[in-house]
Design a protein around this motif. Structure first.
Motif, PDB file in Angstrom:
ATOM      1  N   ASN A 277       0.691  -1.142  -0.081  1.00 54.34           N
ATOM      2  CA  ASN A 277       0.048   0.087   0.007  1.00 54.34           C
ATOM      3  C   ASN A 277       0.825   1.118   0.132  1.00 54.34           C
ATOM      4  O   ASN A 277       1.166   2.089   0.976  1.00 54.34           O
ATOM      5  N   PRO A 278       1.486   1.728  -1.147  1.00 53.52           N
ATOM      6  CA  PRO A 278       2.441   2.673  -1.342  1.00 53.52           C
ATOM      7  C   PRO A 278       1.765   4.017  -0.853  1.00 53.52           C
ATOM      8  O   PRO A 278       0.448   4.263  -1.216  1.00 53.52           O
TER       9      PRO A 278
ATOM     10  N   GLU B 256       1.304   8.196  -0.990  1.00 49.99           N
ATOM     11  CA  GLU B 256       1.355   9.172  -1.992  1.00 49.99           C
ATOM     12  C   GLU B 256       2.887   9.497  -2.456  1.00 49.99           C
ATOM     13  O   GLU B 256       3.190   9.224  -3.463  1.00 49.99           O
TER      14      GLU B 256
ATOM     15  N   GLN C  92       5.362   7.775  -2.064  1.00 48.73           N
ATOM     16  CA  GLN C  92       6.113   6.535  -2.803  1.00 48.73           C
ATOM     17  C   GLN C  92       5.529   6.150  -4.122  1.00 48.73           C
ATOM     18  O   GLN C  92       6.291   5.874  -4.902  1.00 48.73           O
ATOM     19  N   LEU C  93       4.138   6.696  -4.445  1.00 44.71           N
ATOM     20  CA  LEU C  93       3.745   6.853  -5.728  1.00 44.71           C
ATOM     21  C   LEU C  93       4.520   7.627  -6.807  1.00 44.71           C
ATOM     22  O   LEU C  93       4.839   7.253  -7.903  1.00 44.71           O
ATOM     23  N   HIS C  94       4.756   8.606  -6.286  1.00 41.05           N
ATOM     24  CA  HIS C  94       5.411   9.829  -6.839  1.00 41.05           C
ATOM     25  C   HIS C  94       6.911   9.241  -7.207  1.00 41.05           C
ATOM     26  O   HIS C  94       7.426   9.622  -8.255  1.00 41.05           O
TER      27      HIS C  94
ATOM     28  N   LEU D 126       7.781   6.279  -7.624  1.00 41.09           N
ATOM     29  CA  LEU D 126       7.762   5.234  -8.264  1.00 41.09           C
ATOM     30  C   LEU D 126       8.070   5.739  -9.866  1.00 41.09           C
ATOM     31  O   LEU D 126       8.524   5.044 -10.455  1.00 41.09           O
TER      32      LEU D 126
ATOM     33  N   TYR E 233       2.408   7.957 -12.888  1.00 40.88           N
ATOM     34  CA  TYR E 233       1.784   8.221 -11.328  1.00 40.88           C
ATOM     35  C   TYR E 233       0.491   7.832 -11.607  1.00 40.88           C
ATOM     36  O   TYR E 233      -0.169   7.228 -10.757  1.00 40.88           O
TER      37      TYR E 233
ATOM     38  N   TYR F  33      -0.098   3.991 -11.516  1.00 36.34           N
ATOM     39  CA  TYR F  33       0.260   3.324 -10.340  1.00 36.34           C
ATOM     40  C   TYR F  33      -0.897   3.918  -9.299  1.00 36.34           C
ATOM     41  O   TYR F  33      -1.339   2.603  -8.461  1.00 36.34           O
ATOM     42  N   LYS F  34      -1.468   4.851  -9.130  1.00 36.58           N
ATOM     43  CA  LYS F  34      -2.631   5.322  -8.541  1.00 36.58           C
ATOM     44  C   LYS F  34      -3.873   4.452  -8.806  1.00 36.58           C
ATOM     45  O   LYS F  34      -4.538   4.115  -7.915  1.00 36.58           O
TER      46      LYS F  34
ATOM     47  N   MET G  93      -3.910   1.057  -7.342  1.00 38.38           N
ATOM     48  CA  MET G  93      -4.038   0.777  -5.746  1.00 38.38           C
ATOM     49  C   MET G  93      -5.303  -0.024  -5.398  1.00 38.38           C
ATOM     50  O   MET G  93      -5.407  -0.691  -4.502  1.00 38.38           O
TER      51      MET G  93
END
Length: 392
Positions: free
Chosen positions: A352-353, A355, A357-359, A361, A385, A388-389, A392
Motif C-alpha cells: 500500500n504505497p 502518496e 512512494q507513488l510519486h 515510483l 503516476y 500506479y494510483k 491501488m
C-alpha cells in the motif's frame, strides 16, 4: 509490419534427466574453469547442485561456486561474482536456477569481459563489447532469460531496478527438464506463468500492421500457458503441463513473438520493475497487479488491438464497438489472474504505497523525467503516476 532480425543461437536440451548432460555441454564450449552460479538452498536440498557438480567432475571441468542469488538479483552479488571469476580465472558461467540466477550470471559475464563498472551498462552509459560465455540449467519457467538477450539487476544504492539487453549475453545452451519445476510453490508457478504470458503480451500490443503468423503464434502461446496454469494449480506434478509452460517460457522471450512488431510496448514491465525495486515483490505478481490499470489507461491508443486480443485470446463476444470489446477482454484477463491466485491491484499484491512512494515510483520509472515508455500510448512521469494510483 516493420523489418526485423531474428537471432536465437541458444542450443536447447529439453526433457527428463537432461541436467546430467551439463558437464559434457560445458566441455563442448571449450571451458577450462567454470563458475557455478545459483540461488537459495533449494538446489542443494533437491540434490540438483550435487548432480551438476558430479557431471562437471566426470567431464573433467574444474569449477568454483557462488550461491545466494535472490529474486530481483542484487548488484552487490554481481560484484562478488566478477571478483571471484577474475581471481579464479573462470572462463565460463553455468547458471543453475531461474531468471534471477541467469540475469545475475549475465551481469557477472559482462563485468568480467569489460573494464569499468558493470552498472554502466544497465544505466545505458556504455555498450558491452562482450560477455563471458554462459550456460543454463533451468529450474523455474518464467523469465525466459535462458534464451533472451536481456538481464535485469537491482542496485541497492537507491533500489533502482534496471534492464540491459545485448546479444552477446545469450546463453550458449539451455538445459530444460520440466521435472525440476515440480516442487515450486503454487504462487511461484502462477507468477512464472504470468511473466511468460506478459513477455508475449508486451510484444503483442503495438502500433504496427502485424504479421498474421506472429499474431497467431502469440495468441496460441498465451492460451496454452493459461490452460496449463489452471492445470498446475491442481496438479503440480503434471509433467505435460510443466513441459508446455517451460517451452512457452523460452519461446515467449527469445524474440519469436516479436517478429515484425517493432519491439512492442513494454510499459507494464517498466512499471513493475520499480515495484520490484522498491518493494521486492515477485515479478509476475507485480505484472498482474498493474496490467489491468495500464490496459484501461492506454486502450484508446489502439482499441482495435485490444479488441482483437479480447476475441482471439480471451474468447469474448464482440461488443457494440472496439472499446467495449476491449474492456471485456481486460476484465476476462483479470478474472484469469484471480483463477490462478494472482493479484490485480497493489493492495492484493500486499503493498500500500504512500502518496510519496507513488510519486517516487513514477520518478524512477521515468528516469527522473528523462524518458517516456510504451508505444500504445507514450507514458511520461505523470501518466506513470496515474497508472500506479489506479492500480491501488
Amino acid at each position: 509490419m516493420t523489418n526485423f532480425d531474428y537471432y536465437a543461437p541458444t542450443k536447447v536440451v529439453f526433457g527428463k534427466g537432461t541436467e546430467d548432460q551439463a558437464g559434457d555441454l560445458v566441455r563442448e564450449q571449450g571451458a577450462t574453469k567454470v563458475l557455478v552460479h545459483y540461488g537459495s538452498g533449494s538446489v542443494k536440498r533437491s540434490g540438483l547442485l550435487e548432480r551438476i557438480y558430479q557431471s562437471l567432475e566426470q567431464a573433467g571441468i574444474p569449477f568454483v561456486s557462488l550461491g545466494g542469488v535472490v529474486p530481483n538479483p542484487r548488484l552487490s552479488l554481481v560484484y562478488q561474482g566478477i571478483e571471484l571469476c577474475k581471481k579464479e580465472h573462470v572462463d565460463f558461467i553455468l547458471a543453475v536456477g531461474g531468471g534471477s540466477v541467469i540475469d545475475s550470471g549475465k551481469a557477472i559475464g559482462y563485468g568480467v569481459a569489460n573494464e569499468g563498472d558493470v552498472w554502466d551498462f544497465y544505466e545505458r552509459k556504455r555498450v558491452a563489447a562482450g560477455c563471458l560465455p554462459i550456460g543454463v540449467v533451468l529450474t523455474i519457467a518464467a523469465a525466459g532469460s535462458e534464451m533472451s538477450n536481456s538481464s535485469v539487476i537491482t542496485n541497492e544504492d537507491g533500489w533502482l531496478k534496471r534492464g540491459y539487453g545485448n546479444d552477446c549475453c545469450r546463453a550458449r545452451f539451455a538445459v530444460m527438464n520440466p521435472e525440476l519445476t515440480m516442487t515450486l510453490p503454487k504462487y511461484q508457478t502462477a507468477s512464472g506463468c504470468v511473466d511468460i504470458m506478459m513477455h508475449t503480451m508486451e510484444r503483442y500490443f503495438n502500433q504496427e500492421e502485424n504479421l498474421d503468423l506472429t499474431d497467431g503464434f502469440s495468441e496460441h502461446l498465451i492460451r496454452t500457458v493459461m490452460e496449463n496454469a489452471r492445470i498446475l494449480m491442481k496438479e503440480p506434478d503434471n509433467y505435460k503441463a510443466r513441459a508446455e509452460v517451460m517451452w512457452a517460457g523460452s519461446l515467449s522471450h527469445n524474440g519469436l513473438t516479436g517478429c515484425g512488431t517493432a519491439g512492442g510496448d513494454w510499459a507494464s514491465h517498466q512499471l513493475e520493475h520499480e515495484l520490484g525495486g522498491m518493494f521486492d515483490v515477485a515479478h509476475g505478481a507485480g505484472l498482474s497487479a498493474v496490467w489491468g490499470s495500464w490496459a484501461r489507461y492506454v486502450l484508446e491508443g489502439n482499441p482495435g488491438r485490444f479488441a482483437q486480443f479480447a476475441v482471439r485470446v480471451m474468447g469474448q463476444e464482440k461488443g457494440k464497438d472496439d472499446t467495449e470489446t476491449a474492456l471485456r477482454g481486460i476484465c476476462a484477463m483479470e478474472e484469469f489472474y484471480h483463477q490462478v491466485e494472482m493479484p490485480t491491484s497493489l493492495s492484493e499484491l500486499g503493498i500500500n504505497p504512500t502518496e510519496e512512494q507513488l510519486h517516487s515510483l513514477a520518478e524512477k520509472c521515468s528516469h527522473f523525467g528523462k524518458r517516456t515508455v510504451g508505444c500504445i500510448k507514450k507514458l511520461d512521469q505523470e501518466d506513470m503516476y496515474q497508472i500506479y494510483k489506479m492500480a491501488m
